[in-house]
Design an enzyme around this catalytic site. Structure first.
Site, PDB file in Angstrom:
ATOM      1  N   HIS A   1      10.714  -5.475  15.939  1.00 51.20           N
ATOM      2  CA  HIS A   1       9.754  -6.301  16.660  1.00 51.20           C
ATOM      3  C   HIS A   1       9.379  -7.553  15.876  1.00 51.20           C
ATOM      4  O   HIS A   1       9.430  -8.670  16.391  1.00 51.20           O
ATOM      5  CB  HIS A   1       8.508  -5.483  16.973  1.00 51.20           C
ATOM      6  CG  HIS A   1       7.464  -6.238  17.728  1.00 51.20           C
ATOM      7  ND1 HIS A   1       7.678  -6.707  19.002  1.00 51.20           N
ATOM      8  CD2 HIS A   1       6.209  -6.617  17.401  1.00 51.20           C
ATOM      9  CE1 HIS A   1       6.605  -7.337  19.438  1.00 51.20           C
ATOM     10  NE2 HIS A   1       5.695  -7.298  18.474  1.00 51.20           N
TER      11      HIS A   1
ATOM     12  N   THR B   1      -1.875   0.983  22.714  1.00 57.14           N
ATOM     13  CA  THR B   1      -0.420   1.088  22.829  1.00 57.14           C
ATOM     14  C   THR B   1       0.010   0.989  24.289  1.00 57.14           C
ATOM     15  O   THR B   1       0.995   0.324  24.620  1.00 57.14           O
ATOM     16  CB  THR B   1       0.074   2.412  22.223  1.00 57.14           C
ATOM     17  OG1 THR B   1      -0.409   2.532  20.879  1.00 57.14           O
ATOM     18  CG2 THR B   1       1.589   2.473  22.214  1.00 57.14           C
TER      19      THR B   1
ATOM     20  N   ARG C   1       0.822  -1.206   0.000  1.00 54.07           N
ATOM     21  CA  ARG C   1       0.000   0.000   0.000  1.00 54.07           C
ATOM     22  C   ARG C   1       0.860   1.261   0.000  1.00 54.07           C
ATOM     23  O   ARG C   1       0.345   2.369   0.156  1.00 54.07           O
ATOM     24  CB  ARG C   1      -0.942  -0.029   1.198  1.00 54.07           C
ATOM     25  CG  ARG C   1      -1.966  -1.154   1.104  1.00 54.07           C
ATOM     26  CD  ARG C   1      -2.636  -1.428   2.446  1.00 54.07           C
ATOM     27  NE  ARG C   1      -3.329  -0.239   2.911  1.00 54.07           N
ATOM     28  CZ  ARG C   1      -3.382   0.126   4.184  1.00 54.07           C
ATOM     29  NH1 ARG C   1      -2.753  -0.586   5.112  1.00 54.07           N
ATOM     30  NH2 ARG C   1      -4.051   1.200   4.534  1.00 54.07           N
TER      31      ARG C   1
ATOM     32  N   GLN D   1      -0.057  -2.522  25.451  1.00 55.19           N
ATOM     33  CA  GLN D   1       1.128  -3.251  25.014  1.00 55.19           C
ATOM     34  C   GLN D   1       2.265  -3.085  26.026  1.00 55.19           C
ATOM     35  O   GLN D   1       2.974  -4.038  26.339  1.00 55.19           O
ATOM     36  CB  GLN D   1       1.580  -2.736  23.644  1.00 55.19           C
ATOM     37  CG  GLN D   1       0.579  -2.951  22.537  1.00 55.19           C
ATOM     38  CD  GLN D   1       1.028  -4.039  21.573  1.00 55.19           C
ATOM     39  OE1 GLN D   1       2.150  -4.520  21.645  1.00 55.19           O
ATOM     40  NE2 GLN D   1       0.151  -4.426  20.675  1.00 55.19           N
TER      41      GLN D   1
ATOM     42  N   LYS E   1       2.919   2.405   2.194  1.00 57.62           N
ATOM     43  CA  LYS E   1       2.977   3.092   3.482  1.00 57.62           C
ATOM     44  C   LYS E   1       4.345   2.840   4.107  1.00 57.62           C
ATOM     45  O   LYS E   1       4.475   2.324   5.213  1.00 57.62           O
ATOM     46  CB  LYS E   1       1.851   2.577   4.404  1.00 57.62           C
ATOM     47  CG  LYS E   1       0.464   2.761   3.836  1.00 57.62           C
ATOM     48  CD  LYS E   1       0.118   4.232   3.678  1.00 57.62           C
ATOM     49  CE  LYS E   1      -1.274   4.425   3.124  1.00 57.62           C
ATOM     50  NZ  LYS E   1      -1.592   5.860   2.918  1.00 57.62           N
TER      51      LYS E   1
ATOM     52  N   HIS F   1       9.034  -1.232  14.257  1.00 62.41           N
ATOM     53  CA  HIS F   1       8.183  -2.252  13.643  1.00 62.41           C
ATOM     54  C   HIS F   1       9.015  -3.421  13.112  1.00 62.41           C
ATOM     55  O   HIS F   1       8.696  -4.584  13.368  1.00 62.41           O
ATOM     56  CB  HIS F   1       7.381  -1.606  12.505  1.00 62.41           C
ATOM     57  CG  HIS F   1       6.414  -2.540  11.854  1.00 62.41           C
ATOM     58  ND1 HIS F   1       5.090  -2.621  12.218  1.00 62.41           N
ATOM     59  CD2 HIS F   1       6.577  -3.455  10.867  1.00 62.41           C
ATOM     60  CE1 HIS F   1       4.486  -3.533  11.479  1.00 62.41           C
ATOM     61  NE2 HIS F   1       5.374  -4.042  10.651  1.00 62.41           N
TER      62      HIS F   1
ATOM     63  N   TYR G   1      -9.158  -4.524  16.712  1.00 62.61           N
ATOM     64  CA  TYR G   1      -9.089  -3.105  16.342  1.00 62.61           C
ATOM     65  C   TYR G   1      -8.817  -2.965  14.848  1.00 62.61           C
ATOM     66  O   TYR G   1      -9.480  -2.197  14.155  1.00 62.61           O
ATOM     67  CB  TYR G   1      -7.997  -2.409  17.155  1.00 62.61           C
ATOM     68  CG  TYR G   1      -7.971  -0.911  16.967  1.00 62.61           C
ATOM     69  CD1 TYR G   1      -8.466  -0.060  17.944  1.00 62.61           C
ATOM     70  CD2 TYR G   1      -7.436  -0.344  15.807  1.00 62.61           C
ATOM     71  CE1 TYR G   1      -8.447   1.316  17.779  1.00 62.61           C
ATOM     72  CE2 TYR G   1      -7.422   1.024  15.623  1.00 62.61           C
ATOM     73  CZ  TYR G   1      -7.929   1.850  16.610  1.00 62.61           C
ATOM     74  OH  TYR G   1      -7.915   3.214  16.435  1.00 62.61           O
TER      75      TYR G   1
ATOM     76  N   LYS H   1      -7.485   3.758  20.486  1.00 56.30           N
ATOM     77  CA  LYS H   1      -6.183   3.433  19.885  1.00 56.30           C
ATOM     78  C   LYS H   1      -5.020   3.730  20.831  1.00 56.30           C
ATOM     79  O   LYS H   1      -4.123   2.907  21.011  1.00 56.30           O
ATOM     80  CB  LYS H   1      -6.013   4.222  18.580  1.00 56.30           C
ATOM     81  CG  LYS H   1      -4.643   4.045  17.933  1.00 56.30           C
ATOM     82  CD  LYS H   1      -4.565   4.803  16.632  1.00 56.30           C
ATOM     83  CE  LYS H   1      -4.544   6.294  16.845  1.00 56.30           C
ATOM     84  NZ  LYS H   1      -4.332   7.019  15.568  1.00 56.30           N
TER      85      LYS H   1
END
Length: 321
Positions: free
Chosen positions: A148, A206, A135, A209, A137, A145, A185, A202
């Site tokens: 992880h 986080t 996409r 987490q 992004k 990211h 979500y 949202k």
């Protein structure tokens, strides 16, 4: 070259002698090298190859694909959570000290299978990033990211190879529970703008987490102070992973929410001085149709932009999307 091959053979022999014989013949379990190769390939694809291939192409929408994928992840995570509960945590495991049962007891074998499937789930999560790339992004493919997702399969591999059961499976138990909520979500976000009113939480996802990593830290490191028949090396392995991810997520949380909140307050004061007030939604100033609270989130922002695009055609004012 001969010395390198000999070193590899010695390492493989160590894996065979010290590893759990119940998993030694399972798919990808005989050696860590295939898993390491997959993880490195993932990093190369999402950071180099994928963006290069998409450079001159239009981004894919993938709405229906994302709905199907997130629905699958919710079901998969729920099943893994159930298996962890029924294999020990709801029946006989102790939260204070739980040695590993290396026998062929049916519950022990069930937990071993749950551990392997949890390991496999770390590969299905790669698609989170693949969809970002398709996409276009690429800004969402952050260092946090990639770290992880990129190291988790390798980390879990050692658990399945040497300690598939017992104390360390608390990590999988709580992580799969978090993923049920997280992918729910995503699923709602992918279904369209009519569900946006249900996605006010949202920011708290986080935070949840980070609570997860604190719980894992406390649960793991308690074995440093009590006598328990569980390998101390894996206490440090799991505990330090939780420490690392806690500080990474905490740093992201502060940047994405607290800093943007301060910027939002300064912007509001400036607008008031100029008697040019911005519209307000849910108590937050809105710019180009977006709330300041809708700052980019490590997991969330790429899913929500499906329906947020319908609310405004301009990018985020803070430049995060």
């Amino acid at each position: 070259m001969a010395a390198i091959l000999s070193l590899i053979d010695d390492f493989q022999d160590l894996m065979d002698r010290q590893g759990d014989p119940r998993t030694s013949k399972w798919f990808l379990m005989s050696s860590p090298f295939p898993t390491a190769a997959i993880c490195l390939s993932y990093v190369y694809i999402v950071k180099v190859l994928g963006p290069k291939l998409m450079e001159n192409r239009k981004p894919f929408e993938l709405k229906n694909v994302l709905i199907a994928y997130n629905f699958f992840q919710v079901i998969f995570s729920a099943w893994l959570f159930y298996e962890c509960l029924m294999s020990g945590w709801l029946t006989e495991y102790s939260f204070r000290c739980q040695p590993i049962d290396y026998s062929d007891n049916p519950l022990a074998i069930r937990m071993v299978h749950a551990c392997w499937w949890y390991y496999f789930s770390k590969f299905t999560e790669f698609f989170d990033t693949f969809f970002f790339v398709l996409r276009k992004k690429n800004s969402h493919v952050s260092t946090l990211h990639v770290i992880h997702h990129g190291i988790m399969p390798m980390s879990v591999w050692f658990g399945v190879k040497f300690t598939p059961g017992g104390h360390s499976t608390f990590f999988g138990l709580i992580n799969t529970f978090v993923h049920i909520i997280m992918y729910t979500y995503y699923l709602l976000a992918a279904m369209g703008p009519q569900y946006q009113k249900y996605l006010w939480w949202k920011k708290y996802l986080t935070a949840f987490q980070m609570v997860q990593f604190i719980a894992i830290m406390v649960h793991a490191f308690q074995l440093l102070f009590i006598d328990c028949n569980y390998p101390k090396a894996f206490v440090w392995w799991i505990g330090m992973h939780a420490v690392m991810f806690y500080f990474l997520f905490s740093n992201f949380y502060n940047q994405a929410y607290k800093s943007n909140s301060e910027k939002g307050r300064k912007s509001e004061l400036k607008n008031e001085t100029n008697t040019n007030h911005s519209p307000v939604s849910n108590g937050h100033a809105v710019t180009n149709g977006y709330s300041k609270n809708q700052a980019s989130d490590y997991y969330i922002n790429a899913s929500t932009d499906i329906h947020l695009r319908t609310a405004a055609s301009k990018p985020f004012a803070n430049g995060t999307n």
